[in-house]
Design a protein around this motif. Structure first.
Motif, PDB file in Angstrom:
ATOM      1  N   LEU A   1       0.446  -2.380   6.393  1.00 16.16           N
ATOM      2  CA  LEU A   1      -0.296  -3.277   5.508  1.00 16.16           C
ATOM      3  C   LEU A   1      -0.746  -2.546   4.251  1.00 16.16           C
ATOM      4  CD1 LEU A   1      -1.658  -6.064   5.089  1.00 16.16           C
ATOM      5  CD2 LEU A   1      -3.620  -5.163   6.366  1.00 16.16           C
ATOM      6  N   LEU A   2      -1.280  -1.342   4.404  1.00  8.63           N
ATOM      7  CA  LEU A   2      -1.733  -0.561   3.263  1.00  8.63           C
ATOM      8  C   LEU A   2      -0.599  -0.283   2.287  1.00  8.63           C
ATOM      9  CD1 LEU A   2      -3.835   1.240   1.801  1.00  8.63           C
ATOM     10  CD2 LEU A   2      -3.156   3.101   3.352  1.00  8.63           C
ATOM     11  N   LEU A   3       0.561   0.086   2.806  1.00 15.23           N
ATOM     12  CA  LEU A   3       1.680   0.457   1.945  1.00 15.23           C
ATOM     13  C   LEU A   3       2.267  -0.736   1.200  1.00 15.23           C
ATOM     14  CD1 LEU A   3       3.522   2.973   4.323  1.00 15.23           C
ATOM     15  CD2 LEU A   3       2.032   3.496   2.369  1.00 15.23           C
ATOM     16  N   ARG A   4       1.997  -1.953   1.668  1.00 10.87           N
ATOM     17  CA  ARG A   4       2.558  -3.148   1.039  1.00 10.87           C
ATOM     18  C   ARG A   4       1.607  -3.825   0.052  1.00 10.87           C
ATOM     19  NH1 ARG A   4       5.482  -6.026   6.309  1.00 10.87           N
ATOM     20  NH2 ARG A   4       7.058  -4.408   6.649  1.00 10.87           N
ATOM     21  N   LEU A   5       0.439  -3.246  -0.162  1.00 12.34           N
ATOM     22  CA  LEU A   5      -0.526  -3.866  -1.072  1.00 12.34           C
ATOM     23  C   LEU A   5       0.003  -3.895  -2.501  1.00 12.34           C
ATOM     24  CD1 LEU A   5      -3.946  -2.340   0.055  1.00 12.34           C
ATOM     25  CD2 LEU A   5      -2.923  -4.523   0.716  1.00 12.34           C
ATOM     26  N   ARG A   6      -0.386  -4.932  -3.225  1.00 11.44           N
ATOM     27  CA  ARG A   6       0.034  -5.076  -4.614  1.00 11.44           C
ATOM     28  C   ARG A   6      -1.130  -5.001  -5.593  1.00 11.44           C
ATOM     29  NH1 ARG A   6       4.715  -9.802  -4.556  1.00 11.44           N
ATOM     30  NH2 ARG A   6       6.092  -8.807  -3.009  1.00 11.44           N
ATOM     31  N   GLY A   7      -2.332  -4.847  -5.097  1.00 10.40           N
ATOM     32  CA  GLY A   7      -3.473  -4.714  -5.983  1.00 10.40           C
ATOM     33  C   GLY A   7      -3.936  -6.011  -6.596  1.00 10.40           C
ATOM     34  N   ASN A   8      -3.792  -7.120  -5.876  1.00 11.55           N
ATOM     35  CA  ASN A   8      -4.145  -8.427  -6.418  1.00 11.55           C
ATOM     36  C   ASN A   8      -5.616  -8.795  -6.244  1.00 11.55           C
ATOM     37  OD1 ASN A   8      -1.490  -8.858  -7.214  1.00 11.55           O
ATOM     38  ND2 ASN A   8      -0.931  -9.840  -5.297  1.00 11.55           N
ATOM     39  N   THR A   9      -6.372  -8.031  -5.440  1.00 15.22           N
ATOM     40  CA  THR A   9      -7.795  -8.315  -5.222  1.00 15.22           C
ATOM     41  C   THR A   9      -8.579  -7.020  -5.343  1.00 15.22           C
ATOM     42  OG1 THR A   9      -7.752  -7.918  -2.819  1.00 15.22           O
ATOM     43  CG2 THR A   9      -7.146 -10.136  -3.582  1.00 15.22           C
ATOM     44  N   ASP A  10      -9.907  -7.149  -5.431  1.00 16.54           N
ATOM     45  CA  ASP A  10     -10.750  -5.954  -5.516  1.00 16.54           C
ATOM     46  C   ASP A  10     -10.578  -5.072  -4.288  1.00 16.54           C
ATOM     47  OD1 ASP A  10     -11.758  -6.717  -7.966  1.00 16.54           O
ATOM     48  OD2 ASP A  10     -13.574  -7.633  -7.143  1.00 16.54           O
ATOM     49  N   ALA A  11     -10.498  -5.688  -3.111  1.00 18.37           N
ATOM     50  CA  ALA A  11     -10.334  -4.905  -1.885  1.00 18.37           C
ATOM     51  C   ALA A  11      -9.008  -4.150  -1.888  1.00 18.37           C
ATOM     52  CB  ALA A  11     -10.412  -5.821  -0.664  1.00 18.37           C
ATOM     53  N   GLN A  12      -7.962  -4.789  -2.363  1.00 20.99           N
ATOM     54  CA  GLN A  12      -6.668  -4.119  -2.427  1.00 20.99           C
ATOM     55  C   GLN A  12      -6.684  -2.975  -3.429  1.00 20.99           C
ATOM     56  OE1 GLN A  12      -3.086  -6.627  -2.543  1.00 20.99           O
ATOM     57  NE2 GLN A  12      -4.361  -8.394  -2.066  1.00 20.99           N
ATOM     58  N   ARG A  13      -7.285  -3.197  -4.574  1.00 20.54           N
ATOM     59  CA  ARG A  13      -7.338  -2.142  -5.595  1.00 20.54           C
ATOM     60  C   ARG A  13      -8.161  -0.952  -5.112  1.00 20.54           C
ATOM     61  NH1 ARG A  13      -7.057  -6.813  -8.880  1.00 20.54           N
ATOM     62  NH2 ARG A  13      -9.309  -7.164  -8.798  1.00 20.54           N
ATOM     63  N   HIS A  14      -9.266  -1.224  -4.435  1.00 24.54           N
ATOM     64  CA  HIS A  14     -10.090  -0.137  -3.912  1.00 24.54           C
ATOM     65  C   HIS A  14      -9.311   0.664  -2.865  1.00 24.54           C
ATOM     66  CE1 HIS A  14     -13.541   2.150  -2.694  1.00 24.54           C
ATOM     67  NE2 HIS A  14     -13.520   1.656  -1.474  1.00 24.54           N
ATOM     68  N   ALA A  15      -8.588  -0.024  -2.008  1.00 26.24           N
ATOM     69  CA  ALA A  15      -7.796   0.663  -0.985  1.00 26.24           C
ATOM     70  C   ALA A  15      -6.705   1.518  -1.624  1.00 26.24           C
ATOM     71  CB  ALA A  15      -7.180  -0.358  -0.034  1.00 26.24           C
ATOM     72  N   MET A  16      -6.089   1.004  -2.687  1.00 25.07           N
ATOM     73  CA  MET A  16      -5.033   1.755  -3.350  1.00 25.07           C
ATOM     74  C   MET A  16      -5.597   2.993  -4.051  1.00 25.07           C
ATOM     75  SD  MET A  16      -2.811  -1.521  -4.707  1.00 25.07           S
ATOM     76  CE  MET A  16      -1.507  -0.580  -5.512  1.00 25.07           C
ATOM     77  N   GLU A  17      -6.825   2.901  -4.548  1.00 21.91           N
ATOM     78  CA  GLU A  17      -7.477   4.071  -5.134  1.00 21.91           C
ATOM     79  C   GLU A  17      -7.719   5.139  -4.072  1.00 21.91           C
ATOM     80  OE1 GLU A  17     -11.040   2.689  -6.959  1.00 21.91           O
ATOM     81  OE2 GLU A  17      -9.994   1.636  -8.598  1.00 21.91           O
ATOM     82  N   ARG A  18      -8.163   4.713  -2.903  1.00 20.01           N
ATOM     83  CA  ARG A  18      -8.377   5.675  -1.822  1.00 20.01           C
ATOM     84  C   ARG A  18      -7.046   6.304  -1.397  1.00 20.01           C
ATOM     85  NH1 ARG A  18     -11.882   2.596   2.643  1.00 20.01           N
ATOM     86  NH2 ARG A  18     -11.810   4.643   3.686  1.00 20.01           N
ATOM     87  N   ARG A  19      -5.996   5.515  -1.387  1.00 22.19           N
ATOM     88  CA  ARG A  19      -4.680   6.056  -1.034  1.00 22.19           C
ATOM     89  C   ARG A  19      -4.232   7.081  -2.068  1.00 22.19           C
ATOM     90  NH1 ARG A  19       1.098   2.820  -1.165  1.00 22.19           N
ATOM     91  NH2 ARG A  19       2.368   4.685  -0.839  1.00 22.19           N
TER      92      ARG A  19
END
Length: 206
Positions: free
Chosen positions: A112-130
């Motif tokens: 799930l983490l690897l497939r994020l596209r950064g479309n929401t605040d939660a996704q963008r925050h997770a991608m920053e942590r990654r």
């Protein structure tokens, strides 16, 4: 004064909240997070939509809890003393072993983490942590280069991308019922990376 401990909230018989989250993550991975409706989630769980919201306040909360399974586990690997102290090559070995175990043990959540596209605040925050993990591993390869444990013709940034690319690929093909345990697979990955990047050929990695 008598205190009481609140029992874990349960959904459909047989599910606790973690069990519900596992079903939800499977739906996210099958349909994509953005395309997974509450109706799909409720159907998978065998619950009404209102019953789902009794356990989770929103789909965004479901995503955050799911991503924490992978991100939190990876942060524990990088924050451990074995990853922050000592020669860089041994620290890299520890990070690789831990990252492989996370990829195996938290496979749906890392997928799930690897497939994020950064479309929401939660996704963008997770991608920053990654991305922070990328930077930390790159720094370890820089230290390994400075200590003479990384081949001189290998750029640390390239080494980091190749290494995490290898680890991340496990979510596509690793099977818990396959012939190798996570520990065995971790040893194989460490050996493969060492042979390609020459992360301290002088040390005993058995």
């Amino acid at each position: 004064m008598t205190t009481t401990t609140e029992a874990p909230r349960r959904g459909r018989p047989g599910y606790d909240r973690d069990g519900m989250l596992a079903v939800i993550v499977a739906a996210f991975n099958d349909h994509g997070y953005d395309a997974t409706s509450l109706g799909i989630i409720a159907q998978r769980l065998g619950l009404s939509k209102s019953a789902v919201y009794h356990h989770f306040s929103s789909k965004e909360e479901m995503l955050e809890l799911a991503l924490e399974k992978a991100l939190g586990a990876l942060e524990q690997v990088f924050d451990s003393p074995q990853a922050t102290e000592g020669p860089a090559d041994l620290r890299i070995r520890h990070v690789l072993r831990g990252a492989v175990r996370v990829a195996c043990e938290q496979q749906p959540y890392l997928t799930l983490l690897l497939r994020l596209r950064g479309n929401t605040d939660a996704q963008r925050h997770a991608m920053e942590r990654r991305r922070a993990f990328d930077q930390r591993l790159r720094r370890l390869f820089e230290l390994a280069r400075d200590e003479g444990a990384l081949r001189e013709d290998m750029d640390p940034g390239v080494a980091e991308r190749l290494t995490f690319g290898l680890v991340n690929s496990l979510v596509e093909w690793y099977r818990p019922d396959g012939p190798m345990t996570p520990d065995e697979l971790a040893k194989a990955v460490v050996a493969f990376v060492r042979s390609g990047l020459r992360v301290s050929e002088s040390r005993d990695y058995r």
